[in-house]
Design an enzyme around this catalytic site. Structure first.
Site, short mmCIF file in Angstrom:
data_model
loop_
_atom_site.label_atom_id
_atom_site.label_comp_id
_atom_site.label_asym_id
_atom_site.label_seq_id
_atom_site.Cartn_x
_atom_site.Cartn_y
_atom_site.Cartn_z
N TYR A 142 0.86 -1.19 0.00
CA TYR A 142 0.00 0.00 0.00
C TYR A 142 0.90 1.23 0.00
CZ TYR A 142 -3.88 3.09 1.46
OH TYR A 142 -4.82 4.09 1.55
N LYS A 170 -1.50 -1.51 -3.88
CA LYS A 170 -2.58 -0.53 -3.83
C LYS A 170 -1.94 0.84 -3.97
CE LYS A 170 -6.14 1.46 -0.82
NZ LYS A 170 -6.72 1.49 0.56
#
Length: 299
Positions: A142, A170
């Protein structure tokens, strides 16, 4: 058993970063979490990300995080990917949370870039490898420099992509040029982490999104992904443009605050937020309803 996945889209295509429902007095609402998870999967989500920032991970205990994963896996684990956030700015603690999530039945892990400490790239690399080595679960990185204070470089993403269990990223970097290069070089499955860039990121090689507005419009996000994948860019663009008021409206203040407000208006479990966040004001809720209505969501 987790739903079928492919190397191209290992966690499905439309995932929502789920809020953590609380009771009126601020306690963990596990029944509400199961009902909300079931609703979100019925709405069209392929997966749910738990214990992220939208899940108020900074203010939930380790025990609450494990309880939430177990409850949601029990409710929807046979129909959707359940991905557990385990990243902190303490590598040892992140490893502990990863093992806890695996024991609770999670299908994958979300590992945010260590925040506040601003480690060098070598530290970011070693941190993520340590977490990935701790369990047998697939990992989604992320990358969100606006919150973490430091970004994963192209080179670090390529190195991390060589790990057999680090399979996705992400992307909340907001940099389409950087995403283009990293997608081409890393081999990672790319997920948009910024709703308003869902379509642009698909255009440079993303496979799906980890969304906040998916609490309300996962079905339309699925339509967007399907249209783009089928080569119908006009339809995908039309869906994207129809959602612009939703994207804007849900983030006029901190996104979790308005997500819980919207869920409450729709009659779904959500409850209050925990400090240091504060619940939406009547004025904010009124504006939210206007924004959502402009985007075709009537509450």
């Amino acid at each position: 058993m987790a739903p079928t996945s492919t190397p191209h889209a290992p966690f499905g295509r439309v995932l929502t970063a789920m809020v953590t429902p609380f009771t009126a007095d601020g306690g963990l609402d596990l029944d509400g979490a199961q009902r909300l998870a079931s609703h979100l999967v019925d709405l069209g989500n392929d997966g749910l990300v738990l214990n992220g920032t939208t899940g108020e991970s900074p203010t939930t205990s380790d025990a609450e995080k494990a309880q939430l994963v177990r409850a949601v896996v029990e409710a929807v684990g046979d129909r959707a990917h359940v991905v557990a956030g385990c990243g902190t700015n303490d590598t040892a603690h992140s490893v502990e949370l990863a093992r806890q999530a695996e024991a609770a039945g999670a299908h994958g892990l979300l590992v945010v870039t260590p925040y506040y400490s601003k480690p060098p790239q070598e530290g970011l690399y070693r941190h993520n490898v340590a977490v990935a080595d701790a369990t047998g679960l697939p990992v989604m990185l992320y990358d969100i420099p606006g919150r973490s204070g430091v970004a994963l470089s192209h080179e670090t993403l390529v190195r991390l992509g060589e790990h057999p269990r680090i399979v996705a990223n992400k992307d909340a970097k907001g940099d389409l040029a950087a995403a283009s290069w990293a997608i081409a070089r890393s081999g990672l499955a790319w997920y948009s982490g910024d709703d308003i860039l869902n379509l642009p990121l698909l255009s440079v090689g993303a496979v799906g999104m980890v969304s906040v507005v998916g609490h309300l419009v996962a079905d339309r996000l699925g339509e967007l992904v399907e249209a783009y994948g089928a080569g119908d860019t006009a339809r995908a663009t039309a869906v994207h443009q129809s959602l612009l008021p939703v994207y804007t409206g849900m983030f006029r203040t901190q996104g979790l605050i308005l997500t819980k407000a919207a869920l409450g208006l729709a009659g779904h479990p959500a409850g209050p937020v925990r400090l240091p966040l504060v619940d939406a004001t009547p004025e904010e809720i009124a504006r939210l309803k206007e924004d959502l209505a402009a985007g075709g969501v009537h509450l």
